[in-house]
Design a protein around this motif. Structure first.
Motif, short mmCIF file in Angstrom:
data_model
loop_
_atom_site.label_atom_id
_atom_site.label_comp_id
_atom_site.label_asym_id
_atom_site.label_seq_id
_atom_site.Cartn_x
_atom_site.Cartn_y
_atom_site.Cartn_z
N LEU A 8 0.62 -1.03 -0.15
CA LEU A 8 -0.02 -0.07 0.04
C LEU A 8 0.93 1.31 -0.05
CD1 LEU A 8 -2.46 1.59 0.45
CD2 LEU A 8 -2.42 1.36 2.91
N PHE A 9 1.80 1.19 0.87
CA PHE A 9 2.78 2.49 1.04
C PHE A 9 3.50 2.66 -0.38
CE2 PHE A 9 1.52 4.52 4.40
CZ PHE A 9 0.83 3.58 5.29
N ASP A 10 4.02 1.49 -1.01
CA ASP A 10 4.92 1.65 -2.11
C ASP A 10 3.97 2.27 -3.15
OD1 ASP A 10 6.62 -1.36 -1.76
OD2 ASP A 10 6.94 0.48 -1.13
N ILE A 11 2.58 2.06 -3.25
CA ILE A 11 1.61 2.68 -4.16
C ILE A 11 1.54 4.15 -3.77
CG2 ILE A 11 -0.70 2.89 -4.92
CD1 ILE A 11 -0.98 -0.16 -4.46
N LEU A 12 1.32 4.30 -2.64
CA LEU A 12 1.18 6.09 -2.11
C LEU A 12 2.32 6.64 -2.51
CD1 LEU A 12 -0.99 5.67 1.20
CD2 LEU A 12 -1.62 6.36 -1.39
N ILE A 21 -3.32 3.28 -7.55
CA ILE A 21 -4.41 3.02 -6.85
C ILE A 21 -5.67 2.34 -7.72
CG2 ILE A 21 -6.21 4.25 -5.70
CD1 ILE A 21 -4.27 5.95 -4.20
N ARG A 22 -5.96 3.13 -8.80
CA ARG A 22 -7.05 2.77 -9.69
C ARG A 22 -6.83 1.20 -10.11
NH1 ARG A 22 -7.50 8.19 -11.08
NH2 ARG A 22 -6.02 8.00 -12.77
N GLU A 23 -5.35 1.16 -10.29
CA GLU A 23 -5.15 -0.32 -10.88
C GLU A 23 -5.10 -1.45 -9.71
OE1 GLU A 23 -1.89 1.32 -14.42
OE2 GLU A 23 -1.21 0.16 -12.55
N ASN A 24 -5.04 -0.96 -8.66
CA ASN A 24 -5.32 -1.94 -7.48
C ASN A 24 -6.53 -1.77 -6.60
OD1 ASN A 24 -2.50 -3.21 -7.58
ND2 ASN A 24 -2.00 -1.23 -7.94
N ILE A 28 -6.67 -2.47 -2.46
CA ILE A 28 -6.57 -1.61 -1.26
C ILE A 28 -7.98 -1.91 -0.77
CG2 ILE A 28 -6.99 0.99 -0.93
CD1 ILE A 28 -4.78 1.20 -3.30
N PHE A 29 -9.21 -1.89 -1.40
CA PHE A 29 -10.60 -1.97 -0.54
C PHE A 29 -10.32 -3.13 0.60
CE2 PHE A 29 -13.19 0.89 -2.09
CZ PHE A 29 -13.54 0.97 -3.26
N LEU A 35 -13.03 2.31 3.14
CA LEU A 35 -12.74 2.90 2.04
C LEU A 35 -14.03 2.75 1.06
CD1 LEU A 35 -9.15 3.53 0.94
CD2 LEU A 35 -10.66 5.17 1.92
N ARG A 36 -14.31 1.43 1.27
CA ARG A 36 -15.42 1.11 0.34
C ARG A 36 -16.57 1.97 0.50
NH1 ARG A 36 -15.52 -3.74 -2.06
NH2 ARG A 36 -13.93 -4.89 -1.04
N LYS A 37 -16.77 2.74 1.60
CA LYS A 37 -18.15 3.46 2.14
C LYS A 37 -17.61 4.87 1.47
CE LYS A 37 -18.02 2.61 6.57
NZ LYS A 37 -17.03 1.53 6.49
N SER A 38 -16.45 5.18 1.22
CA SER A 38 -16.25 6.41 0.79
C SER A 38 -16.39 6.84 -0.49
CB SER A 38 -14.52 6.95 0.90
OG SER A 38 -14.02 6.37 -0.37
N LYS A 39 -16.15 7.75 -1.14
CA LYS A 39 -16.41 8.36 -2.47
C LYS A 39 -16.11 7.31 -3.60
CE LYS A 39 -15.94 12.87 -0.72
NZ LYS A 39 -14.70 12.29 0.28
N GLY A 40 -15.25 6.41 -3.11
CA GLY A 40 -15.05 5.37 -4.26
C GLY A 40 -13.77 5.80 -5.08
N PHE A 41 -13.53 4.91 -5.73
CA PHE A 41 -12.27 5.34 -6.75
C PHE A 41 -12.79 5.18 -8.19
CE2 PHE A 41 -9.90 4.83 -3.11
CZ PHE A 41 -9.25 3.72 -2.74
N ASN A 42 -12.98 6.47 -8.57
CA ASN A 42 -13.36 6.08 -9.97
C ASN A 42 -12.55 7.27 -10.96
OD1 ASN A 42 -14.49 8.52 -10.09
ND2 ASN A 42 -16.39 7.56 -8.84
#
Ligand code: DX5
Ligand code: ZN
Length: 292
Positions: A8-12, A21-24, A28-29, A35-42
């Motif tokens: 995760l931190f390597d991605i960040l 992040i989008r590719e993973n 990450i979820f 995060l699933r509840k957050s605005k989501g990754f789109n």
């Protein structure tokens, strides 16, 4: 160390975290189910990368305040403390809000470990109000023990550029950009381009290989004490992801305080005015650094 956290931190910490992040997303979820509840990754939601950062910052706070079970998140905190490198961010103090008592303000700034003094030069041609005269600017540079970062909000660039010797950032909303970039470079000083919140980032693409700094305005220029405009965050993401192709620094300016500073982590320099100059400068700077 939990290899999930490592990944995760390597991605960040990568140079283009949003793409990774989008590719993973699924991965990450699983790591951060909240995060699933957050605005989501789109694709068109520029906030997702900040959901992740913000989540982690809240975790650190929670552990520090013993709200969150330390054992469950010990890894995070340990890992983040080791990876201080992504928590660095330089601070430039704007004294625009202290215009009427700038001498006293500079004395206080001199006693902080702020990295720059951000000098807003406005002559009323680009913004309604005006700020410091050339003589006041010269006096400010004399009085201040910090490097001075000059932000010019004017259309009378030829005259002003001839008067200033520090690094100069002027607005892309001017004409003859190339001419003024060359004029400043001839003086062997650093040149930056500032961009207003409602100006499309693509307007600066032709100049990215010529400039040393991009100043992303997160308020409409003209005064201090305004509210941070989150709509500029995609500009910071784009500039961060393309930084390695060029060699510009990313500076963000306006409405930055202890809440919003965690949203501008991708920048190299944060300009902070009224949040820092209202009250105890050192204490306010500490509050900012804790949140970076
Ligand atoms: C606005 C200036 C900013 C402003 C920042 O035109 O360019 O530098 O002074 O002040 P705060 O942090 O109060 O928004
Ligand atoms: Zn400024």
């Amino acid at each position: 160390m939990n290899e999930n956290l490592e990944k995760l931190f390597d991605i960040l910490l990568s140079n283009n975290p949003s793409i990774l992040i989008r590719e993973n997303e699924d991965y990450i979820f699983n790591i951060i189910p909240e995060l699933r509840k957050s605005k989501g990754f789109n694709q068109n939601n520029p906030w997702h990368i900040y959901d992740v950062y913000d989540h982690i910052l809240h975790v650190i706070d929670g552990v520090k305040e013993n709200i969150i079970l330390k054992s469950r998140y010990e890894n995070y905190v340990k890992f983040i403390e080791e990876k201080e490198r992504w928590l660095f961010l330089k601070v430039a103090v704007s004294i625009l809000s202290e215009k009427d008592n700038y001498k006293e303000s500079i004395e206080k700034i001199n006693k902080t470990d702020a990295d720059y003094l951000h000098l807003d030069v406005m002559d009323g041609s680009f913004t309604e109000s005006s700020s410091f005269s050339l003589n006041e600017s010269k006096e400010i540079k004399e009085l201040c023990n910090k490097k001075v970062d000059v932000h010019i909000m004017s259309i009378n660039l030829k005259k002003i550029i001839s008067e200033y010797i520090n690094n100069i950032t002027f607005h892309i909303e001017n004409n003859d950009i190339e001419k003024y970039i060359d004029l400043i470079k001839e003086k062997n000083i650093k040149v930056g381009l500032a961009i207003n919140p409602d100006t499309d980032l693509s307007t600066i693409y032709p100049y990215l290989d010529k400039i040393d700094r991009v100043l992303v305005m997160s308020v409409v220029p003209g005064k201090g004490g305004q509210k941070f405009m989150g709509s500029v965050i995609p500009k910071l993401i784009y500039l961060k992801e393309n930084k390695d192709k060029y060699n510009y620094e990313i500076e963000v300016d306006g409405g930055i305080n202890k809440e919003t500073i965690s949203l501008v982590k991708n920048a190299d320099i944060a300009v902070v005015g009224s949040f820092l100059t209202n009250g105890d400068y050192n204490k306010n700077l500490e509050l900012l650094k804790e949140r970076i």
